[in-house]
Design a protein around this motif. Structure first.
Motif, PDB file in Angstrom:
ATOM      1  N   VAL A   1       0.719  -1.316   0.008  1.00  0.00           N
ATOM      2  CA  VAL A   1      -0.118   0.152   0.150  1.00  0.00           C
ATOM      3  C   VAL A   1       0.967   1.260  -0.069  1.00  0.00           C
ATOM      4  N   VAL A   2       0.491   2.102  -0.909  1.00  0.00           N
ATOM      5  CA  VAL A   2       1.345   3.468  -1.020  1.00  0.00           C
ATOM      6  C   VAL A   2       0.629   4.493  -0.405  1.00  0.00           C
ATOM      7  N   ALA A   3      -0.870   4.634  -0.645  1.00  0.00           N
ATOM      8  CA  ALA A   3      -1.697   5.578   0.066  1.00  0.00           C
ATOM      9  C   ALA A   3      -3.012   4.912   0.237  1.00  0.00           C
ATOM     10  N   ALA A   4      -3.849   5.413   1.329  1.00  0.00           N
ATOM     11  CA  ALA A   4      -5.064   4.900   1.527  1.00  0.00           C
ATOM     12  C   ALA A   4      -5.996   6.012   2.177  1.00  0.00           C
ATOM     13  N   ASN A   5      -7.426   5.931   2.296  1.00  0.00           N
ATOM     14  CA  ASN A   5      -8.240   6.605   2.781  1.00  0.00           C
ATOM     15  C   ASN A   5      -9.834   6.137   3.111  1.00  0.00           C
ATOM     16  N   THR A   6     -10.518   6.375   3.790  1.00  0.00           N
ATOM     17  CA  THR A   6     -11.621   5.963   4.337  1.00  0.00           C
ATOM     18  C   THR A   6     -12.529   7.095   4.634  1.00  0.00           C
ATOM     19  N   SER A   7     -13.810   7.238   4.165  1.00  0.00           N
ATOM     20  CA  SER A   7     -14.675   8.233   4.505  1.00  0.00           C
ATOM     21  C   SER A   7     -16.147   7.879   4.201  1.00  0.00           C
ATOM     22  N   ILE A   8     -17.241   8.331   5.019  1.00  0.00           N
ATOM     23  CA  ILE A   8     -18.315   8.438   4.433  1.00  0.00           C
ATOM     24  C   ILE A   8     -19.027   9.273   3.444  1.00  0.00           C
ATOM     25  N   GLY A   9     -18.092  10.471   3.619  1.00  0.00           N
ATOM     26  CA  GLY A   9     -18.475  11.510   2.549  1.00  0.00           C
ATOM     27  C   GLY A   9     -17.631  11.681   1.256  1.00  0.00           C
ATOM     28  N   PRO A  10     -17.755  12.627   0.592  1.00  0.00           N
ATOM     29  CA  PRO A  10     -16.928  12.869  -0.631  1.00  0.00           C
ATOM     30  C   PRO A  10     -15.488  12.727  -0.126  1.00  0.00           C
ATOM     31  N   MET A  11     -14.460  12.578  -1.133  1.00  0.00           N
ATOM     32  CA  MET A  11     -13.548  12.490  -1.065  1.00  0.00           C
ATOM     33  C   MET A  11     -12.587  12.384  -2.306  1.00  0.00           C
ATOM     34  N   TYR A  12     -11.229  12.849  -2.377  1.00  0.00           N
ATOM     35  CA  TYR A  12     -10.559  12.599  -3.535  1.00  0.00           C
ATOM     36  C   TYR A  12      -9.415  11.507  -3.311  1.00  0.00           C
ATOM     37  N   ALA A  13      -9.144  11.175  -4.566  1.00  0.00           N
ATOM     38  CA  ALA A  13      -7.827  10.043  -4.511  1.00  0.00           C
ATOM     39  C   ALA A  13      -6.838  10.495  -5.455  1.00  0.00           C
ATOM     40  N   SER A  14      -5.516  10.661  -5.131  1.00  0.00           N
ATOM     41  CA  SER A  14      -4.580  11.023  -6.209  1.00  0.00           C
ATOM     42  C   SER A  14      -3.790   9.593  -6.664  1.00  0.00           C
ATOM     43  N   ILE A  15      -3.901   9.372  -7.698  1.00  0.00           N
ATOM     44  CA  ILE A  15      -3.347   8.205  -8.405  1.00  0.00           C
ATOM     45  C   ILE A  15      -2.376   8.432  -9.396  1.00  0.00           C
ATOM     46  N   PRO A  16      -1.123   8.612  -9.061  1.00  0.00           N
ATOM     47  CA  PRO A  16       0.134   9.047  -9.749  1.00  0.00           C
ATOM     48  C   PRO A  16       0.563   7.881 -10.835  1.00  0.00           C
ATOM     49  N   ALA A  17       1.034   8.075 -11.905  1.00  0.00           N
ATOM     50  CA  ALA A  17       1.652   7.327 -12.724  1.00  0.00           C
ATOM     51  C   ALA A  17       2.709   6.391 -12.005  1.00  0.00           C
ATOM     52  N   SER A  18       3.297   6.585 -10.914  1.00  0.00           N
ATOM     53  CA  SER A  18       4.158   5.844 -10.437  1.00  0.00           C
ATOM     54  C   SER A  18       3.475   4.503  -9.414  1.00  0.00           C
ATOM     55  N   VAL A  19       2.183   4.391  -9.237  1.00  0.00           N
ATOM     56  CA  VAL A  19       1.502   3.406  -8.560  1.00  0.00           C
ATOM     57  C   VAL A  19       0.874   2.607  -9.662  1.00  0.00           C
ATOM     58  N   LYS A  20       0.916   1.159  -9.294  1.00  0.00           N
ATOM     59  CA  LYS A  20       0.674   0.083 -10.350  1.00  0.00           C
ATOM     60  C   LYS A  20      -0.838  -0.151 -10.236  1.00  0.00           C
ATOM     61  N   ALA A  21      -1.663  -0.097  -8.821  1.00  0.00           N
ATOM     62  CA  ALA A  21      -3.088  -0.277  -8.849  1.00  0.00           C
ATOM     63  C   ALA A  21      -3.797   0.476  -7.943  1.00  0.00           C
ATOM     64  N   PHE A  22      -4.901   0.605  -8.151  1.00  0.00           N
ATOM     65  CA  PHE A  22      -5.988   1.329  -7.336  1.00  0.00           C
ATOM     66  C   PHE A  22      -7.017   0.367  -7.172  1.00  0.00           C
ATOM     67  N   GLU A  23      -7.430   0.323  -5.790  1.00  0.00           N
ATOM     68  CA  GLU A  23      -8.388  -0.589  -5.286  1.00  0.00           C
ATOM     69  C   GLU A  23      -9.643   0.508  -4.728  1.00  0.00           C
ATOM     70  N   SER A  24     -10.896   0.168  -4.761  1.00  0.00           N
ATOM     71  CA  SER A  24     -12.012   0.852  -4.467  1.00  0.00           C
ATOM     72  C   SER A  24     -12.943   0.081  -3.700  1.00  0.00           C
ATOM     73  N   HIS A  25     -13.351   0.164  -2.475  1.00  0.00           N
ATOM     74  CA  HIS A  25     -14.556  -0.566  -1.756  1.00  0.00           C
ATOM     75  C   HIS A  25     -15.683   0.232  -1.510  1.00  0.00           C
ATOM     76  N   ASN A  26     -16.875  -0.136  -1.860  1.00  0.00           N
ATOM     77  CA  ASN A  26     -18.053   0.663  -1.080  1.00  0.00           C
ATOM     78  C   ASN A  26     -18.019   2.018  -1.555  1.00  0.00           C
ATOM     79  N   CYS A  27     -17.694   2.397  -2.676  1.00  0.00           N
ATOM     80  CA  CYS A  27     -17.633   4.054  -3.026  1.00  0.00           C
ATOM     81  C   CYS A  27     -18.683   4.262  -4.245  1.00  0.00           C
ATOM     82  N   GLN A  28     -19.045   5.408  -4.218  1.00  0.00           N
ATOM     83  CA  GLN A  28     -19.781   5.848  -5.507  1.00  0.00           C
ATOM     84  C   GLN A  28     -18.660   5.964  -6.486  1.00  0.00           C
ATOM     85  N   PRO A  29     -19.128   5.873  -7.960  1.00  0.00           N
ATOM     86  CA  PRO A  29     -17.899   5.888  -8.901  1.00  0.00           C
ATOM     87  C   PRO A  29     -17.035   7.329  -8.749  1.00  0.00           C
TER      88      PRO A  29
END
Length: 118
Positions: free
Chosen positions: A82-110
């Motif tokens: 894991v490089v970075a992570a976050n959890t929230s019930i409300g709106p949030m941002y995710a920075s996905i730089p080209a240096s990471v290889k994968a992004f995982e999302s659970h129970n989020c709106q698109p």
């Protein structure tokens, strides 16, 4: 005749190679996505939890009520990378730089891309 056969062969090979798929935008709220192949790097935004209702215990939302995301240094998306992570019930941002290889999302709106790669 030889030139004609080569043109036909080249055309057949060109038609057999599948075109690269466009990156997903928006990114679905559940799943593991490979950066570069499935999704483009960038800054993404979600409206928050994809749950229809929240469950709270002692004024704290349960894990199933919250939206969680992770970025990984390897494409296999193991918790050890894991490089970075976050959890929230409300709106949030995710920075996905080209240096990471994968992004995982659970129970989020698109997730919708706001800007190109940071």
């Amino acid at each position: 005749m030889f030139a004609r056969v080569c043109i036909v062969c080249v055309a057949a090979v060109a038609m057999a190679v599948p075109a690269a798929a466009d990156p997903l935008d928006p990114i679905p709220g559940n799943g593991v996505f490979h950066v570069g192949a499935d999704i483009a790097p960038g800054l993404y935004h979600t409206g928050g939890s994809g749950s229809a209702f929240g469950v709270w215990i002692n004024d704290v939302p349960t894990q199933e009520s919250m939206c969680s995301w992770f970025t990984y240094s390897t494409p296999d998306a193991t918790k050890d990378h894991v490089v970075a992570a976050n959890t929230s019930i409300g709106p949030m941002y995710a920075s996905i730089p080209a240096s990471v290889k994968a992004f995982e999302s659970h129970n989020c709106q698109p997730w919708t891309r706001v800007t190109d790669s940071p």
